[in-house]
Design a protein around this motif. Structure first.
Motif, PDB file in Angstrom:
ATOM      1  N   ARG A   1       0.552  -1.534   0.064  1.00  0.00           N
ATOM      2  CA  ARG A   1      -0.096   0.270  -0.053  1.00  0.00           C
ATOM      3  C   ARG A   1       1.007   1.288  -0.081  1.00  0.00           C
ATOM      4  NH1 ARG A   1      -1.321  -2.593   4.864  1.00  0.00           N
ATOM      5  NH2 ARG A   1      -0.651  -0.799   6.005  1.00  0.00           N
ATOM      6  N   LYS A   2       0.030   2.095  -1.008  1.00  0.00           N
ATOM      7  CA  LYS A   2       0.700   3.543  -0.532  1.00  0.00           C
ATOM      8  C   LYS A   2       0.355   5.022  -0.543  1.00  0.00           C
ATOM      9  CE  LYS A   2       4.450   6.480  -3.529  1.00  0.00           C
ATOM     10  NZ  LYS A   2       4.697   7.212  -2.470  1.00  0.00           N
ATOM     11  N   VAL A   3       0.348   5.907   0.312  1.00  0.00           N
ATOM     12  CA  VAL A   3      -0.662   7.105   0.238  1.00  0.00           C
ATOM     13  C   VAL A   3       0.367   8.052  -0.927  1.00  0.00           C
ATOM     14  CG1 VAL A   3      -0.733   8.694   1.268  1.00  0.00           C
ATOM     15  CG2 VAL A   3      -1.059   6.194   2.680  1.00  0.00           C
ATOM     16  N   MET A   4      -0.503   8.001  -1.484  1.00  0.00           N
ATOM     17  CA  MET A   4       0.035   9.370  -2.786  1.00  0.00           C
ATOM     18  C   MET A   4       0.665  10.370  -2.338  1.00  0.00           C
ATOM     19  SD  MET A   4       0.674   6.918  -5.308  1.00  0.00           S
ATOM     20  CE  MET A   4       1.067   8.212  -6.838  1.00  0.00           C
ATOM     21  N   LEU A   5       1.784  10.964  -2.311  1.00  0.00           N
ATOM     22  CA  LEU A   5       1.936  12.066  -1.430  1.00  0.00           C
ATOM     23  C   LEU A   5       2.340  13.416  -2.410  1.00  0.00           C
ATOM     24  CD1 LEU A   5       5.429  10.620   0.179  1.00  0.00           C
ATOM     25  CD2 LEU A   5       2.680  10.877   1.333  1.00  0.00           C
ATOM     26  N   GLU A   6       1.519  13.172  -3.796  1.00  0.00           N
ATOM     27  CA  GLU A   6       2.434  14.122  -4.812  1.00  0.00           C
ATOM     28  C   GLU A   6       0.508  13.794  -5.798  1.00  0.00           C
ATOM     29  OE1 GLU A   6       5.474  13.669  -7.857  1.00  0.00           O
ATOM     30  OE2 GLU A   6       6.476  13.937  -5.490  1.00  0.00           O
ATOM     31  N   ASP A   7      -0.019  14.534  -6.155  1.00  0.00           N
ATOM     32  CA  ASP A   7      -0.731  14.956  -7.077  1.00  0.00           C
ATOM     33  C   ASP A   7      -0.716  14.443  -8.405  1.00  0.00           C
ATOM     34  OD1 ASP A   7      -3.676  14.919  -7.642  1.00  0.00           O
ATOM     35  OD2 ASP A   7      -4.010  17.006  -8.102  1.00  0.00           O
ATOM     36  N   GLY A   8      -1.439  14.165  -9.004  1.00  0.00           N
ATOM     37  CA  GLY A   8      -1.625  13.693 -10.507  1.00  0.00           C
ATOM     38  C   GLY A   8      -0.469  12.171 -11.497  1.00  0.00           C
ATOM     39  N   PHE A   9      -0.150  11.700  -9.992  1.00  0.00           N
ATOM     40  CA  PHE A   9      -0.276  10.893 -10.479  1.00  0.00           C
ATOM     41  C   PHE A   9      -1.002   9.528 -11.397  1.00  0.00           C
ATOM     42  CE2 PHE A   9       1.048   5.700 -10.918  1.00  0.00           C
ATOM     43  CZ  PHE A   9       2.041   5.466 -10.351  1.00  0.00           C
TER      44      PHE A   9
ATOM     45  N   PRO B   1      -5.012  11.043  -7.362  1.00  0.00           N
ATOM     46  CA  PRO B   1      -5.393  12.376  -6.590  1.00  0.00           C
ATOM     47  C   PRO B   1      -3.966  12.389  -5.209  1.00  0.00           C
ATOM     48  CG  PRO B   1      -7.529  11.310  -5.786  1.00  0.00           C
ATOM     49  CD  PRO B   1      -6.536  10.629  -7.037  1.00  0.00           C
ATOM     50  N   GLN B   2      -4.037  13.509  -4.543  1.00  0.00           N
ATOM     51  CA  GLN B   2      -2.580  13.355  -3.491  1.00  0.00           C
ATOM     52  C   GLN B   2      -3.754  12.830  -2.254  1.00  0.00           C
ATOM     53  OE1 GLN B   2      -1.195  17.178  -2.066  1.00  0.00           O
ATOM     54  NE2 GLN B   2       0.191  16.130  -0.840  1.00  0.00           N
ATOM     55  N   GLY B   3      -2.810  11.856  -1.553  1.00  0.00           N
ATOM     56  CA  GLY B   3      -3.422  11.740  -0.058  1.00  0.00           C
ATOM     57  C   GLY B   3      -4.486  10.409  -0.248  1.00  0.00           C
ATOM     58  N   GLU B   4      -4.476  10.123  -1.485  1.00  0.00           N
ATOM     59  CA  GLU B   4      -5.324   8.657  -1.525  1.00  0.00           C
ATOM     60  C   GLU B   4      -4.306   7.162  -1.151  1.00  0.00           C
ATOM     61  OE1 GLU B   4      -8.762   6.668  -3.220  1.00  0.00           O
ATOM     62  OE2 GLU B   4      -8.527   8.958  -2.848  1.00  0.00           O
ATOM     63  N   LEU B   5      -4.902   6.410  -1.174  1.00  0.00           N
ATOM     64  CA  LEU B   5      -4.635   5.139  -1.136  1.00  0.00           C
ATOM     65  C   LEU B   5      -4.297   4.382  -1.929  1.00  0.00           C
ATOM     66  CD1 LEU B   5      -2.392   3.544   2.087  1.00  0.00           C
ATOM     67  CD2 LEU B   5      -5.509   2.378   2.111  1.00  0.00           C
ATOM     68  N   VAL B   6      -2.883   4.006  -2.298  1.00  0.00           N
ATOM     69  CA  VAL B   6      -3.146   2.969  -3.928  1.00  0.00           C
ATOM     70  C   VAL B   6      -2.247   1.947  -3.458  1.00  0.00           C
ATOM     71  CG1 VAL B   6      -2.536   3.105  -6.041  1.00  0.00           C
ATOM     72  CG2 VAL B   6      -2.949   4.980  -5.168  1.00  0.00           C
TER      73      VAL B   6
ATOM     74  N   ARG C   1       9.928   5.311   1.515  1.00  0.00           N
ATOM     75  CA  ARG C   1      10.747   5.857   2.439  1.00  0.00           C
ATOM     76  C   ARG C   1      11.259   4.694   4.119  1.00  0.00           C
ATOM     77  NH1 ARG C   1       7.850  10.898   4.185  1.00  0.00           N
ATOM     78  NH2 ARG C   1       5.943   9.508   4.401  1.00  0.00           N
ATOM     79  N   HIS C   2      10.095   3.622   3.795  1.00  0.00           N
ATOM     80  CA  HIS C   2      10.293   2.378   5.038  1.00  0.00           C
ATOM     81  C   HIS C   2      10.755   1.385   4.260  1.00  0.00           C
ATOM     82  CE1 HIS C   2       8.914   5.430   7.154  1.00  0.00           C
ATOM     83  NE2 HIS C   2       7.146   6.273   6.013  1.00  0.00           N
ATOM     84  N   PRO C   3      11.209   0.900   3.541  1.00  0.00           N
ATOM     85  CA  PRO C   3      12.078  -0.503   3.743  1.00  0.00           C
ATOM     86  C   PRO C   3      11.925  -0.940   4.086  1.00  0.00           C
ATOM     87  CG  PRO C   3      13.368   1.306   3.335  1.00  0.00           C
ATOM     88  CD  PRO C   3      12.757   2.214   3.558  1.00  0.00           C
ATOM     89  N   CYS C   4      11.987  -2.917   4.623  1.00  0.00           N
ATOM     90  CA  CYS C   4      12.171  -3.392   5.412  1.00  0.00           C
ATOM     91  C   CYS C   4      13.940  -3.257   6.089  1.00  0.00           C
ATOM     92  CB  CYS C   4      12.535  -5.249   5.018  1.00  0.00           C
ATOM     93  SG  CYS C   4      12.623  -5.847   6.316  1.00  0.00           S
ATOM     94  N   LEU C   5      14.219  -3.063   7.393  1.00  0.00           N
ATOM     95  CA  LEU C   5      14.975  -2.844   8.634  1.00  0.00           C
ATOM     96  C   LEU C   5      15.952  -4.281   8.355  1.00  0.00           C
ATOM     97  CD1 LEU C   5      13.532  -0.318  10.925  1.00  0.00           C
ATOM     98  CD2 LEU C   5      15.068   0.487   8.872  1.00  0.00           C
TER      99      LEU C   5
END
Length: 142
Positions: A57-65, A74-79, A126-130
């Motif tokens: 899952r990824k929350v879109m940080l930028e608009d327009g993907f 849109p920005q903020g959408e969960l994909v 920003r959050h790969p497996c540690l």
């Protein structure tokens, strides 16, 4: 377990990995992991074909993907996307994307480099497996 299954099924692969690990000449450590490219390729290929996670899952940080379907996210959408499907995508891993072939992770193929941010075997962004590096070294030790 999948590493062992593939090693037992392919004598040539088993010889390559064994020669590399025995030829290392030093005790297994976090630093020595960099000196075993064939073993790293084996691990990457096992994780690629036998993906433990089904959906990222990824929350879109930028608009327009824009998705391949033409839908604008849109920005903020969960994909969510299927890692299993992505890891078999011929455009990323070649026409033999359904086959077990560690050479795709070795020069000159190096599909993981061409895939860039789509190379998500251990997560991405920003959050790969540690524990990625630790898990890979542990496989080499055992």
């Amino acid at each position: 377990a999948w590493c062992i299954i593939h090693l037992m099924a392919d004598g040539s692969l088993r010889q390559r990995v064994t020669a590399e690990l025995l030829g290392r000449g030093d005790a297994a450590s976090l630093d020595s992991y960099e000196s075993v490219p064939v073993t790293r390729a084996l691990i990457n290929e096992v994780v690629r074909l036998h993906t433990p996670g089904l959906i990222f899952r990824k929350v879109m940080l930028e608009d327009g993907f824009v998705l391949s379907t033409g839908h604008r996210v849109p920005q903020g959408e969960l994909v969510g996307f299927s890692v299993r499907q992505l890891n078999r995508e011929p455009g990323l891993y070649g026409d033999d994307g359904l086959d077990f072939n560690i050479d795709r992770f070795l020069e000159p193929r190096s599909h993981h480099k061409a895939a860039g941010s789509l190379f998500v075997l251990w997560g991405a962004g920003r959050h790969p497996c540690l524990g990625t590096r630790f898990a890979n070294v542990e496989v080499c030790i055992h």
